[in-house]
Write a protein that holds these residues in place. Structure first.
Motif, mmCIF file in Angstrom:
data_model
loop_
_atom_site.group_PDB
_atom_site.id
_atom_site.type_symbol
_atom_site.label_atom_id
_atom_site.label_comp_id
_atom_site.label_asym_id
_atom_site.label_seq_id
_atom_site.Cartn_x
_atom_site.Cartn_y
_atom_site.Cartn_z
ATOM 1 N N ARG A 133 0.847 -1.208 0.000
ATOM 2 C CA ARG A 133 0.000 0.000 0.000
ATOM 3 C C ARG A 133 0.874 1.248 0.000
ATOM 4 O O ARG A 133 0.537 2.262 -0.626
ATOM 5 N N ILE A 134 2.010 1.192 0.694
ATOM 6 C CA ILE A 134 2.891 2.363 0.727
ATOM 7 C C ILE A 134 3.591 2.534 -0.620
ATOM 8 O O ILE A 134 3.717 3.647 -1.137
ATOM 9 N N MET A 135 4.019 1.413 -1.207
ATOM 10 C CA MET A 135 4.632 1.534 -2.551
ATOM 11 C C MET A 135 3.644 2.152 -3.533
ATOM 12 O O MET A 135 3.992 3.052 -4.295
ATOM 13 N N ARG A 136 2.411 1.674 -3.503
ATOM 14 C CA ARG A 136 1.409 2.206 -4.448
ATOM 15 C C ARG A 136 1.108 3.677 -4.148
ATOM 16 O O ARG A 136 0.933 4.476 -5.056
ATOM 17 N N ASP A 137 1.051 4.038 -2.857
ATOM 18 C CA ASP A 137 0.839 5.448 -2.482
ATOM 19 C C ASP A 137 1.931 6.338 -3.071
ATOM 20 O O ASP A 137 1.648 7.435 -3.573
ATOM 21 N N ILE A 138 3.177 5.868 -2.975
ATOM 22 C CA ILE A 138 4.303 6.663 -3.491
ATOM 23 C C ILE A 138 4.166 6.839 -5.007
ATOM 24 O O ILE A 138 4.315 7.950 -5.533
ATOM 25 N N LEU A 139 3.842 5.750 -5.720
ATOM 26 C CA LEU A 139 3.715 5.845 -7.185
ATOM 27 C C LEU A 139 2.542 6.760 -7.557
ATOM 28 O O LEU A 139 2.649 7.588 -8.472
ATOM 29 N N ASP A 140 1.418 6.623 -6.835
ATOM 30 C CA ASP A 140 0.244 7.455 -7.149
ATOM 31 C C ASP A 140 0.529 8.930 -6.862
ATOM 32 O O ASP A 140 0.164 9.811 -7.633
ATOM 33 N N LYS A 141 1.166 9.170 -5.718
ATOM 34 C CA LYS A 141 1.494 10.559 -5.347
ATOM 35 C C LYS A 141 2.451 11.175 -6.375
ATOM 36 O O LYS A 141 2.304 12.337 -6.770
ATOM 37 N N ALA A 142 3.435 10.379 -6.817
ATOM 38 C CA ALA A 142 4.406 10.887 -7.809
ATOM 39 C C ALA A 142 3.694 11.350 -9.063
ATOM 40 O O ALA A 142 4.045 12.385 -9.643
ATOM 41 N N SER A 143 2.683 10.608 -9.481
ATOM 42 C CA SER A 143 1.998 10.958 -10.740
ATOM 43 C C SER A 143 1.272 12.304 -10.613
ATOM 44 O O SER A 143 1.078 12.995 -11.608
ATOM 45 N N THR A 144 0.923 12.718 -9.391
ATOM 46 C CA THR A 144 0.233 14.009 -9.228
ATOM 47 C C THR A 144 1.183 15.190 -9.450
ATOM 48 O O THR A 144 0.741 16.308 -9.648
ATOM 49 N N PHE A 145 2.486 14.926 -9.376
ATOM 50 C CA PHE A 145 3.449 16.020 -9.553
ATOM 51 C C PHE A 145 3.850 16.238 -11.010
ATOM 52 O O PHE A 145 4.502 17.225 -11.336
ATOM 53 N N LEU A 146 3.524 15.274 -11.865
ATOM 54 C CA LEU A 146 3.954 15.348 -13.270
ATOM 55 C C LEU A 146 2.816 15.857 -14.132
ATOM 56 O O LEU A 146 1.716 15.303 -14.098
ATOM 57 N N ASP A 147 3.100 16.882 -14.915
ATOM 58 C CA ASP A 147 2.082 17.480 -15.792
ATOM 59 C C ASP A 147 2.396 17.169 -17.243
ATOM 60 O O ASP A 147 3.525 17.395 -17.688
ATOM 61 N N GLY A 148 1.409 16.684 -17.987
ATOM 62 C CA GLY A 148 1.498 16.614 -19.446
ATOM 63 C C GLY A 148 2.513 15.616 -19.963
ATOM 64 O O GLY A 148 3.183 14.908 -19.214
ATOM 65 N N GLU A 149 2.620 15.562 -21.276
ATOM 66 C CA GLU A 149 3.480 14.599 -21.979
ATOM 67 C C GLU A 149 4.962 14.832 -21.690
ATOM 68 O O GLU A 149 5.761 13.910 -21.666
ATOM 69 N N GLN A 150 5.329 16.109 -21.478
ATOM 70 C CA GLN A 150 6.747 16.429 -21.283
ATOM 71 C C GLN A 150 7.208 16.142 -19.855
ATOM 72 O O GLN A 150 8.396 16.246 -19.544
ATOM 73 N N GLY A 151 6.268 15.784 -18.966
ATOM 74 C CA GLY A 151 6.637 15.506 -17.588
ATOM 75 C C GLY A 151 7.085 16.747 -16.835
ATOM 76 O O GLY A 151 8.011 16.687 -16.020
ATOM 77 N N ASP A 152 6.441 17.893 -17.114
ATOM 78 C CA ASP A 152 6.771 19.115 -16.362
ATOM 79 C C ASP A 152 6.382 18.927 -14.892
ATOM 80 O O ASP A 152 5.402 18.240 -14.583
ATOM 81 N N ILE A 153 7.146 19.548 -14.014
ATOM 82 C CA ILE A 153 6.892 19.392 -12.578
ATOM 83 C C ILE A 153 6.642 20.760 -11.952
ATOM 84 O O ILE A 153 7.498 21.650 -12.028
#
Ligand code: CP
Length: 316
Positions: A24-44
């Protein structure tokens, strides 16, 4: 069993290893990371989640990717970042690791990011500091490199969407690799059904199959029909004695070339944690080729490290 990474509420208190890290913690980290990345270019985007907090980067070993992406990640979270130059610090005058840490705590450190050549160094610091201080292992000896493994999991999920239907090969110097150990624990925890290690006998730990992997000594057999190829660097600095005849001989049998990659699935991705030795473990045509996701790994690493730090800062 008591898990030194979790607090009494079951939240992440320190990130020391992927071994025993709950799914659950691994998945939380991956899900949270995706909220920081914007768009195709992966802007942060810059966000205020660590405003007023001080992150100390304490690297006793060289690093390009990990140290720099931790610094960028902390700044994107609006933290104050201190990079300790160990070569010019008082450890070179005989100060102990824990005395150095105590002094940094007296400067109001909230979080330590630690790389050390000794396995267990980050655990030692985590046991020593006050409960409100968090420790992240940025690589300790041959033991663990959890944020590398988590950014690798993020990369795999980004390109392959799921873990439960994958065949993954980890290729190279598994014996000396903290990255490989952390990858194996993360892949098996996230439900990858087939994890292979491909290496000469001299570069595999004894009883490695007890980690839940299949062992191959032949590249063509080990890469057949895999979805993901995770290459490892030859860790010459950690080798004692001649475990290999030469770098040329190693490349002849274990170098990833386009011909060898052709036995993997046609949409296989090629990963490497870096630093990469072209012509030793990987041919340039593969490193720079259409299957390579080596540079996106680095960008995803910023978001994953932001996720880890923001989850730690949110722990009660
Ligand atoms: N992958 C990795 O740990 O790279 P650095 O040594 O450059 O941090």
């Amino acid at each position: 069993m008591n898990n030194p990474q979790l607090n009494k509420h079951g939240e992440l208190q320190h990130l020391l290893t992927t071994e025993g890290l709950p799914v659950r913690i691994m998945r939380d980290i991956l899900d949270k990371a995706s909220t920081f990345l914007d768009g195709e270019q992966g802007d942060i985007r810059k966000v205020p989640l660590l405003q007023g907090k001080s992150v100390f980067n304490v690297f006793f070993e060289n690093s390009t990717r990990t140290r720099t992406t931790f610094e960028i990640a902390a700044k994107k979270l609006s933290a104050d970042v201190v990079n300790l130059n160990i070569g010019q610090s008082s450890t070179s005058k005989g100060e102990t690791l824990l005395d150095t840490v105590d002094n940094l705590c007296a400067m109001h450190a909230d979080m330590f990011v630690v790389r050390h050549s000794t396995s267990g160094a980050a655990h030692l610091i985590a046991q020593h500091v006050a409960p409100e201080i968090h420790v992240i292992n940025a690589g300790d000896g041959r033991h663990a490199h959890p944020t590398q493994a988590l950014l690798d999991m993020y990369t795999i999920r980004h390109y392959k969407k799921e873990f439960h239907n994958l065949r993954v090969a980890i290729v190279g110097d598994v014996l000396h690799s903290r990255v490989a150990r952390s990858q194996i624990h993360a892949l098996t925890t996230l439900g990858v059904p087939e994890v292979r290690v491909v290496a000469p006998k001299t570069l595999l730990p004894s009883h490695v199959e007890k980690l839940g992997v299949q062992v191959y000594h032949d590249m063509e057999q080990g890469l057949e029909d895999v979805d993901v190829v995770m290459m490892l660097r030859l860790q010459n600095e950690r080798m004692q004695g001649a475990l290999l005849p030469s770098a040329q001989e190693y490349f002849k049998y274990y170098g990833l070339t386009q011909e060898r990659l052709a036995v993997a699935k046609s949409d296989a991705i090629v990963m490497h944690p870096g630093p990469m030795n072209r012509g030793v473990e990987i041919d340039s045509s593969v490193a720079d080729g259409s299957h390579s996701v080596i540079l996106p790994q680095v960008t995803f690493g910023i978001a994953v490290r932001m996720a880890v730090m923001s989850i730690l800062a949110g722990a009660k």
